[in-house]
Design an enzyme around this catalytic site. Sequence first.
Site, short mmCIF file in Angstrom:
data_model
loop_
_atom_site.label_atom_id
_atom_site.label_comp_id
_atom_site.label_asym_id
_atom_site.label_seq_id
_atom_site.Cartn_x
_atom_site.Cartn_y
_atom_site.Cartn_z
N GLY A 13 0.79 -1.23 0.00
CA GLY A 13 0.00 0.00 0.00
C GLY A 13 0.82 1.27 0.00
N ARG A 17 -2.76 8.30 4.35
CA ARG A 17 -2.82 9.21 5.51
C ARG A 17 -1.45 9.74 5.91
NH1 ARG A 17 -6.59 6.07 9.75
NH2 ARG A 17 -6.03 4.25 8.49
N GLU A 160 -15.76 -5.96 11.45
CA GLU A 160 -15.11 -4.66 11.30
C GLU A 160 -15.95 -3.59 12.00
OE1 GLU A 160 -12.15 -4.18 10.24
OE2 GLU A 160 -11.82 -6.20 9.46
N ALA A 386 45.22 27.64 20.54
CA ALA A 386 43.92 28.16 20.12
C ALA A 386 44.05 28.93 18.81
CB ALA A 386 43.35 29.06 21.21
N ASN A 392 44.68 23.24 4.28
CA ASN A 392 44.92 21.99 3.56
C ASN A 392 44.47 22.02 2.10
OD1 ASN A 392 42.31 22.21 4.66
ND2 ASN A 392 41.95 20.01 4.50
N TYR A 393 43.73 23.04 1.68
CA TYR A 393 43.12 23.03 0.35
C TYR A 393 43.63 24.21 -0.46
CZ TYR A 393 39.35 22.72 -3.14
OH TYR A 393 38.63 22.60 -4.30
N ALA A 429 53.42 32.04 18.20
CA ALA A 429 52.03 32.45 18.04
C ALA A 429 51.90 33.46 16.91
CB ALA A 429 51.52 33.04 19.34
N ARG A 446 56.02 36.19 10.99
CA ARG A 446 55.07 37.29 11.12
C ARG A 446 55.82 38.60 10.96
NH1 ARG A 446 54.43 35.56 17.38
NH2 ARG A 446 56.20 36.68 18.25
#
Length: 467
Positions: A13, A17, A160, A386, A392-393, A429, A446
Amino acid sequence: MKNPFSVAILAAGLGTRFKSRKAKVLHSAGGRTMIEHVVGAAVALKPAAIHPIVGHQAEDVIRLLTEAGYGGLRYIRQKQQRGTGHALLTGRKQLEASAPTLLVLSGDTPLLRSATLGSLLARHRRSRATATVLTAEVSDPAGYGRVLRDGSGALSGIVEQRSAIPEQLAIREINTGIYCFQTRELFAALRRLRPDPLTAEYYLTDVISLLVRGRSKVSALTCPDVTEIAGVNHRVELARVDGLLRHRRAEQFMLSGVTILSPETVSIGPDVSIGPDTVIEAGVHLHGKTKIGRDCRIGAFSVISDSTLAASASVLPSSVITESRIASGARIGPFSHIRPGCEIGAGAQIGAFVEVKKSRIGRNVRAHHLAYLGDAVIGSNANIGAGTITCNYDGAVKHQTEVEDNAFIGSGSELVAPVRVGKNAYVAAGSTITESVPPEALAIARARQRNRKDWAKHRRKKIANKK
């Protein structure tokens, strides 16, 4: 095989519903589609054959069951859905040739246990009945066919709801739609079946009345757990059944030594394993073939899929782990994202808002917060400050970053792959590292800081003059 039997599963079926483009039996509850639950219960009985009767989206149902590992099923196609009796008539040749006894199941009863079906078969054989009906006593029988019994208590028919008189509507014993038949006698009765005058459909319940009138023996077994027979006709009932399946699963683990806090909020898939003395907090979702060892703790609202956690690993709240391996004593989270293809070493700490993808993280590595580690190999005892990211791409290809044992990566660093930071090396850092760092070295990449005196004051004056 002694007393061989086969199984027919009514699954043709649409389920109007549900208001869905997807066939009803393809909707999921408790981590599996409804049809998978029913087929799984049938397979556990080791029948001579299982015949799913498919119609609407038949190819999708067949594909799903095949991919789920249920090979060897003998499908019957019901091109026109004209009731449960018509469904069996569609497969008459196959079913008559299959076995002398036929167990008939519905594809939308995912809570039904194989043990209950085994009891139904045993009752059918002991009673030597032509048909045996699984019944249930319910507090609210609305919508179900009522079981009629004679003065001696024997089953005399099924009526039924639409055809029942007030006295019959008060009956609380209902027909579950699960039957066991002697196959030859069933089809002899089905050939005498007439369509319902209102719906023009052929109903299997009418066969019971035909058999009783023909003085064939009809037996009954009352289902011991009424929740098992719950059918699913719309999404509200699907949600209820899903909740019952999840609770059943959680209960199994709690009885085997797992602590589950607020089990009503937890979802544990059917293929998940969990070791004793592990604690699962509220709102946790465990999916796929996840394996969790003993003495672990999974924090609230974490989602773990197809992953392995060794003993004593811990996952803090709201973390996501997918297709990865977490070693003993490692700590993940809170709010960590471990993406596919990761191996997190023993004792490693992957902290708040750290994302790891397709990387191997060594023993006792510390990456406590705000980092992205993609396509990386991080050696034992390394420190990841942190704000560290592995770049990576390059827009076309993913490259690997390697950080060797005991290396220290300062906060806010960018490691532009492919690159290697040697053993015991330091990265200052705020550095952007584009070349490999030798072992024991300090890398600083840096610009030198310049402070321009009174620059801010001159800027404000310049802006004010433009107004």
